[in-house]
Design a protein around this motif. Structure first.
Motif, short mmCIF file in Angstrom:
data_model
loop_
_atom_site.label_atom_id
_atom_site.label_comp_id
_atom_site.label_asym_id
_atom_site.label_seq_id
_atom_site.Cartn_x
_atom_site.Cartn_y
_atom_site.Cartn_z
N LYS A 1 70.00 51.20 43.06
CA LYS A 1 69.67 51.77 44.37
C LYS A 1 69.45 50.69 45.44
CE LYS A 1 65.65 53.56 44.28
NZ LYS A 1 64.52 54.41 43.90
N SER B 1 72.20 48.67 34.88
CA SER B 1 72.51 50.08 34.71
C SER B 1 73.89 50.50 35.18
CB SER B 1 71.46 50.94 35.43
OG SER B 1 71.42 50.60 36.79
N HIS B 2 74.54 49.74 36.04
CA HIS B 2 75.93 50.04 36.39
C HIS B 2 76.60 48.85 37.06
CE1 HIS B 2 75.34 50.70 40.71
NE2 HIS B 2 74.28 51.43 40.42
N GLU C 1 67.08 53.28 28.61
CA GLU C 1 68.22 54.14 28.95
C GLU C 1 69.04 53.56 30.11
OE1 GLU C 1 65.07 55.13 29.11
OE2 GLU C 1 64.66 56.26 30.95
N LEU C 2 68.43 52.70 30.93
CA LEU C 2 69.22 52.08 32.00
C LEU C 2 70.25 51.12 31.40
CD1 LEU C 2 66.43 51.37 34.65
CD2 LEU C 2 68.07 53.24 34.62
N ALA D 1 73.01 53.07 29.84
CA ALA D 1 73.87 53.61 30.91
C ALA D 1 74.85 52.54 31.39
CB ALA D 1 73.02 54.13 32.07
N ASP E 1 78.93 52.79 31.18
CA ASP E 1 79.77 52.57 32.36
C ASP E 1 80.91 51.61 32.01
OD1 ASP E 1 80.46 53.05 34.99
OD2 ASP E 1 78.90 51.78 35.86
N ASP F 1 76.92 64.80 40.00
CA ASP F 1 75.85 64.40 40.94
C ASP F 1 75.62 65.47 41.99
OD1 ASP F 1 75.50 61.99 39.67
OD2 ASP F 1 76.75 60.85 41.07
N ASP G 1 70.53 64.25 40.03
CA ASP G 1 69.48 63.54 39.27
C ASP G 1 69.25 64.07 37.85
OD1 ASP G 1 68.97 61.86 41.47
OD2 ASP G 1 67.72 63.42 42.37
N LEU H 1 71.83 59.90 34.22
CA LEU H 1 72.21 58.63 34.84
C LEU H 1 73.73 58.53 35.00
CD1 LEU H 1 69.81 56.35 32.77
CD2 LEU H 1 69.63 56.82 35.23
N HIS H 2 74.15 57.82 36.04
CA HIS H 2 75.58 57.62 36.31
C HIS H 2 76.35 57.19 35.06
CE1 HIS H 2 79.23 56.08 38.24
NE2 HIS H 2 79.02 54.98 37.55
N HIS I 1 75.66 57.36 31.91
CA HIS I 1 75.69 58.35 30.84
C HIS I 1 76.69 59.46 31.16
CE1 HIS I 1 71.41 57.07 29.41
NE2 HIS I 1 72.35 56.23 29.04
#
Ligand SMILES: [Zn+2]
Length: 353
Positions: free
Chosen positions: A99, A123-124, A164-165, A168, A172, A259, A264, A267-268, A270
């Motif tokens: 973010k 996370s991505h 989990e981040l 994810a 990705d 999305d 929410d 996660l992206h 996932h």
């Protein structure tokens, strides 16, 4: 006559490793950046990373301005632009998860200013790429921004992020397999711009990650090392292609649609992982690589079903049948799946039961 040309923009410094958060001042010095930085961060990353980095800058005689963003929104981008103007900032440093970094990237694009990326979660692949997007009402506001001037990824910090981040981020990367399949298909059918270097790099990145899946375990700092290097290399593939194509195909369309339909919920990374299982099935059928993708996701603890995403079956089917239309990007979804076909792929792959 040979008239082709290409312009590849890459970060100048990529610093990955244990404790490298202490090197942000050195990186700024190496880039010859002058003037006052604006830190763009969010509440938890501020305590973990932005405050200690600010102390290092102060010790070096530089007084950084700090803006804390709470949500990924277009308003947050505007707030950062205003903060940068008020502070007379010369460059931005995004410190946080996806973010804060996405917002810093988009604000720096608008301000025509350089920015540094200091991810606190792997996370991505947005932490390094040249693409930025935030939700804007019912749609997404995306820009083709420049990649960061530098990336500083501290594996100690990254390994303390919620597990989990990290899974994810892995998912990705695993989805690069289907992104590249879609890209090759679009090249064959629609003659889109295509780079074999970028495609090969993107696929190899996914392969290295899958080969090292047993290093990806909670509490193991090596996990952060493997994942952040993979995210860097995926970002470089996008920079070489000057497109997100090497890392974003139909599985990303599916995730963007989720999305909207179930904001929410998951996660992206996932979401794209689950999407990738289904689009791999569409590409290769029963004997294709969809099982390998599912098994790889399973082995790193990432979701492989709608239930594990926390999204109901109807929403998954709706996303599958409508996501082809959200942007002009040709993929295996072509001009859209009908409901029966969507039900078939989601059931055959075990995404829904
Ligand atoms: Zn992604």
């Amino acid at each position: 006559m040979f008239e082709k040309s290409t312009w590849i923009r890459l970060p100048r410094n990529v610093v990955v490793g244990h404790g490298v958060i202490d090197r942000v001042v050195d990186v700024v010095d190496d880039l010859h950046l002058q003037g006052r930085p604006l830190f763009v961060t969010s509440p938890t990353p501020k305590d973990v990373a932005a405050d200690p980095i600010a102390a290092d800058f102060e010790a070096a005689g530089i007084d950084p301005a700090v803006v804390t963003v709470e949500t990924a929104s277009f308003e947050a981008v505007e707030d950062v632009i205003e903060a940068a103007e008020a502070a007379e900032a010369a460059y931005l440093i995004g410190i946080g998860g996806g973010k804060a970094i996405d917002i810093a990237k988009m604000a720096s694009h608008h301000l025509e200013m350089g920015f540094l990326s200091v991810p606190t979660a792997a996370s991505h692949d947005g932490v390094i790429s040249n693409r930025g997007s935030v939700p804007d009402g019912d749609t997404r506001h995306s820009v083709a921004a420049k990649p960061p001037l530098a990336v500083v990824a501290d594996t100690e910090v990254l390994s303390q992020a919620p597990w989990e981040l990290t899974t994810a981020g892995c998912a990705d990367i695993i989805s690069n397999y289907t992104a590249v399949m879609d890209w090759r298909l679009a090249k064959r059918l629609k003659d889109v711009e295509y780079s074999e270097y970028a495609a090969a790099l993107s696929e190899m990145t996914a392969e290295i990650l899958v080969d090292n899946a047993d290093l990806i375990r909670p509490g193991l700092e090596e996990s952060a090392w493997v994942v952040s290097k993979a995210l860097m290399s995926s970002g470089v593939a996008m920079s070489i292609a000057d497109s997100s194509r090497p890392a974003s195909g139909a599985e990303h369309l599916f995730s963007h649609q989720l999305d909207r339909l179930a904001p929410d919920a998951a996660l992206h990374g996932h979401q794209v992982g689950v999407g990738s299982i289904m689009t791999a099935y569409l590409h290769g059928g029963e004997d294709g690589i969809w099982r390998d993708i599912r098994d790889a996701l399973n082995s790193i603890d990432a979701p492989t079903t709608a239930a594990e995403l926390g999204i109901d079956d109807e929403t998954v089917l709706e996303a599958l049948t409508t996501c082809h239309a959200i942007r002009d990007r040709y993929t295996i979804l072509g001009d859209g799946m009908n409901e029966r076909a969507a039900l078939e792929v989601a059931t055959k792959t075990g995404v829904i039961d």
